[in-house]
Design a protein around this motif. Structure first.
Motif, PDB file in Angstrom:
ATOM      1  N   TYR A  57       0.810  -1.007  -0.035  1.00 44.45           N
ATOM      2  CA  TYR A  57       0.011   0.069   0.026  1.00 44.45           C
ATOM      3  C   TYR A  57       0.811   1.223   0.072  1.00 44.45           C
ATOM      4  N   ALA A  58       0.626   2.088  -0.725  1.00 45.53           N
ATOM      5  CA  ALA A  58       1.432   3.377  -0.923  1.00 45.53           C
ATOM      6  C   ALA A  58       0.844   4.580  -0.390  1.00 45.53           C
ATOM      7  N   MET A  59       1.493   5.129   0.339  1.00 46.22           N
ATOM      8  CA  MET A  59       1.151   6.575   1.055  1.00 46.22           C
ATOM      9  C   MET A  59       0.969   7.641  -0.055  1.00 46.22           C
ATOM     10  N   ILE A  60      -0.437   8.323   0.144  1.00 47.64           N
ATOM     11  CA  ILE A  60      -0.723   9.408  -0.787  1.00 47.64           C
ATOM     12  C   ILE A  60      -0.613  10.524   0.056  1.00 47.64           C
ATOM     13  N   ARG A  61       0.528  11.112  -0.102  1.00 48.89           N
ATOM     14  CA  ARG A  61       0.900  12.586   0.619  1.00 48.89           C
ATOM     15  C   ARG A  61       1.880  13.342   0.070  1.00 48.89           C
ATOM     16  N   THR A  62       1.626  14.240  -0.842  1.00 53.76           N
ATOM     17  CA  THR A  62       2.560  14.695  -1.623  1.00 53.76           C
ATOM     18  C   THR A  62       3.425  15.990  -0.932  1.00 53.76           C
ATOM     19  N   ARG A  63       3.309  16.227   0.230  1.00 53.87           N
ATOM     20  CA  ARG A  63       4.178  17.354   0.986  1.00 53.87           C
ATOM     21  C   ARG A  63       4.177  17.007   2.478  1.00 53.87           C
ATOM     22  N   PRO A  64       5.238  17.356   3.185  1.00 54.92           N
ATOM     23  CA  PRO A  64       5.074  17.466   4.588  1.00 54.92           C
ATOM     24  C   PRO A  64       4.258  18.613   5.260  1.00 54.92           C
ATOM     25  N   GLY A  65       4.014  18.329   6.487  1.00 54.94           N
ATOM     26  CA  GLY A  65       3.208  19.350   7.135  1.00 54.94           C
ATOM     27  C   GLY A  65       1.670  18.698   7.262  1.00 54.94           C
ATOM     28  N   LEU A  78      -4.619  13.202  -6.470  1.00 50.38           N
ATOM     29  CA  LEU A  78      -5.400  12.187  -7.387  1.00 50.38           C
ATOM     30  C   LEU A  78      -4.407  11.653  -8.347  1.00 50.38           C
ATOM     31  N   ALA A  79      -3.414  12.416  -8.928  1.00 46.30           N
ATOM     32  CA  ALA A  79      -2.306  11.918  -9.926  1.00 46.30           C
ATOM     33  C   ALA A  79      -1.433  10.999  -9.241  1.00 46.30           C
ATOM     34  N   ASP A  80      -1.359  11.193  -7.814  1.00 46.94           N
ATOM     35  CA  ASP A  80      -0.457   9.947  -7.198  1.00 46.94           C
ATOM     36  C   ASP A  80      -1.167   8.683  -6.993  1.00 46.94           C
ATOM     37  N   VAL A  81      -2.512   8.856  -6.762  1.00 45.12           N
ATOM     38  CA  VAL A  81      -3.350   7.514  -6.766  1.00 45.12           C
ATOM     39  C   VAL A  81      -3.244   6.777  -8.086  1.00 45.12           C
ATOM     40  N   ASP A  82      -3.244   7.630  -9.477  1.00 50.20           N
ATOM     41  CA  ASP A  82      -3.470   7.133 -10.541  1.00 50.20           C
ATOM     42  C   ASP A  82      -2.032   6.389 -10.712  1.00 50.20           C
ATOM     43  N   ALA A  83      -0.813   6.982 -10.349  1.00 50.02           N
ATOM     44  CA  ALA A  83       0.392   6.218 -10.419  1.00 50.02           C
ATOM     45  C   ALA A  83       0.449   5.002  -9.580  1.00 50.02           C
ATOM     46  N   VAL A  84      -0.327   5.013  -8.378  1.00 52.08           N
ATOM     47  CA  VAL A  84      -0.199   3.682  -7.540  1.00 52.08           C
ATOM     48  C   VAL A  84      -0.945   2.391  -8.408  1.00 52.08           C
ATOM     49  N   ALA A 109     -13.790  11.698   0.463  1.00 49.61           N
ATOM     50  CA  ALA A 109     -14.868  10.994  -0.243  1.00 49.61           C
ATOM     51  C   ALA A 109     -14.204  11.182  -2.007  1.00 49.61           C
ATOM     52  N   ARG A 110     -13.782  12.235  -2.110  1.00 52.80           N
ATOM     53  CA  ARG A 110     -13.131  12.408  -3.717  1.00 52.80           C
ATOM     54  C   ARG A 110     -11.920  11.396  -3.852  1.00 52.80           C
ATOM     55  N   LEU A 111     -10.988  11.485  -2.826  1.00 54.07           N
ATOM     56  CA  LEU A 111      -9.840  10.368  -2.906  1.00 54.07           C
ATOM     57  C   LEU A 111     -10.325   9.036  -2.983  1.00 54.07           C
ATOM     58  N   ALA A 112     -11.328   8.611  -2.054  1.00 57.12           N
ATOM     59  CA  ALA A 112     -11.794   7.204  -2.166  1.00 57.12           C
ATOM     60  C   ALA A 112     -12.365   6.712  -3.286  1.00 57.12           C
ATOM     61  N   ALA A 113     -12.915   7.622  -3.979  1.00 66.82           N
ATOM     62  CA  ALA A 113     -13.987   7.558  -5.262  1.00 66.82           C
ATOM     63  C   ALA A 113     -12.728   7.296  -6.524  1.00 66.82           C
ATOM     64  N   HIS A 114     -11.894   8.018  -6.259  1.00 67.31           N
ATOM     65  CA  HIS A 114     -10.551   7.787  -7.297  1.00 67.31           C
ATOM     66  C   HIS A 114      -9.893   6.740  -6.887  1.00 67.31           C
ATOM     67  N   ALA A 115      -9.816   6.289  -5.934  1.00 66.46           N
ATOM     68  CA  ALA A 115      -9.102   5.008  -5.703  1.00 66.46           C
ATOM     69  C   ALA A 115      -9.774   3.827  -5.685  1.00 66.46           C
ATOM     70  N   ARG A 116     -11.167   3.805  -5.952  1.00 67.95           N
ATOM     71  CA  ARG A 116     -11.876   2.737  -6.014  1.00 67.95           C
ATOM     72  C   ARG A 116     -11.378   1.422  -6.802  1.00 67.95           C
ATOM     73  N   GLY A 117     -11.314   0.271  -6.358  1.00 64.01           N
ATOM     74  CA  GLY A 117     -10.698  -0.725  -6.713  1.00 64.01           C
ATOM     75  C   GLY A 117      -9.498  -1.210  -6.029  1.00 64.01           C
ATOM     76  N   LEU A 118      -8.864  -0.177  -5.322  1.00 66.17           N
ATOM     77  CA  LEU A 118      -7.606  -0.268  -4.485  1.00 66.17           C
ATOM     78  C   LEU A 118      -7.949  -0.509  -3.030  1.00 66.17           C
ATOM     79  N   GLY A 119      -7.090  -1.304  -2.336  1.00 69.12           N
ATOM     80  CA  GLY A 119      -7.357  -1.119  -0.977  1.00 69.12           C
ATOM     81  C   GLY A 119      -7.287   0.216  -0.393  1.00 69.12           C
ATOM     82  N   MET A 120      -7.667   0.534   0.879  1.00 66.91           N
ATOM     83  CA  MET A 120      -7.451   1.633   1.286  1.00 66.91           C
ATOM     84  C   MET A 120      -7.406   1.814   2.910  1.00 66.91           C
ATOM     85  N   THR A 121      -6.311   2.349   3.297  1.00 73.39           N
ATOM     86  CA  THR A 121      -6.240   2.525   4.683  1.00 73.39           C
ATOM     87  C   THR A 121      -6.222   3.969   5.110  1.00 73.39           C
TER      88      THR A 121
END
Length: 243
Positions: A57-65, A78-84, A109-121
């Protein structure tokens, strides 16, 4: 095997990935820059991890903070989800907050919808949503997350045992609660004595010899680097098997 407690190990390098697999990890949380809490791993590291014999499972977090995301952040997330998905990994690790620490329903909700079909933590952005974590748990269930990685809102899971116990009680069998932060061979027994976890998250790391020279002077390396240790993974796996 299905009754075993699942060991997830977080890694941020090819060496860490290899050590986690060699030591017997059941799942990998793949990141960059664990010293900042974990960022989205590089395409190269994702491609390497796609060859792993266990789920990654890949972390989706584009920046620290913080985890408060504006429109530009969302485009990158969203682009990172696509890359995964393109890399062929098993899932993603997501989180998003409002300024007050409560979970951001719209962004999640937007991220979860975009990641549909992938596992999600749901990652430790969850820990900012306390001290009453019930609404955050309910939202995670509603959005289809498989599990919540949490320390109970404290620096370590050991310190957050009271809140974690309440999270387990509220979650029931609707979603897995996975303790993480400060989970190691020394703290595992006390955590298990209090919590009925079926998944646990650990770095299984050791502090390496401190670097020196120009790379340290220029800020290219951490003064106290850590690395995943296959022997510690192996000992953690054995400890969990004895529980």
């Amino acid at each position: 095997m299905s009754e075993n407690i699942l060991l997830e190990v977080c890694v941020d390098s090819p060496e860490g990935l290899a050590s986690a697999i060699a030591g017997g990890a059941d799942r990998i949380e793949l990141c960059a820059a664990l010293e900042t809490g974990g960022l989205t791993p590089s395409p190269g590291l994702m491609a390497l991890a796609a060859k792993a014999p266990i789920p990654v499972y890949a972390m989706i977090r584009t920046r620290p903070g913080d985890f408060v995301y504006a429109d530009n952040d969302m485009a990158a997330l969203l682009a990172d989800v696509d890359a995964v998905r393109a890399a062929g990994l098993a899932g993603v690790v997501l989180g998003a907050s409002h300024v007050d620490g409560s979970l951001d329903r719209e962004v999640l909700a937007r991220l979860a919808a975009h990641a549909r079909g992938l596992g999600m933590t749901l990652h430790r952005a969850f820990d900012l949503a306390g001290p009453d974590f019930a609404p955050a748990i309910d939202l995670a269930v509603e959005l289809g997350f498989e599990r919540i990685l949490t320390s109970g809102g404290e620096t370590t899971a050991l310190q957050g045992l009271g809140a974690l116990a309440a999270c387990f009680a509220h979650a029931g069998d609707r979603i897995a609660v996975m303790p993480g932060s400060g989970v190691n061979l020394e703290t595992l027994g006390a955590i298990k004595a209090r919590l009925p976890f079926r998944e646990i998250h650990s770095s299984c790391s050791v502090v390496a010899d401190g670097p020196s020279g120009k790379a340290l002077e220029l800020g290219f390396v951490s003064p106290r680097p850590k690395h995943t240790d296959a022997d510690i993974v192996r000992k953690m796996r054995a400890a969990l098997d004895r529980i």
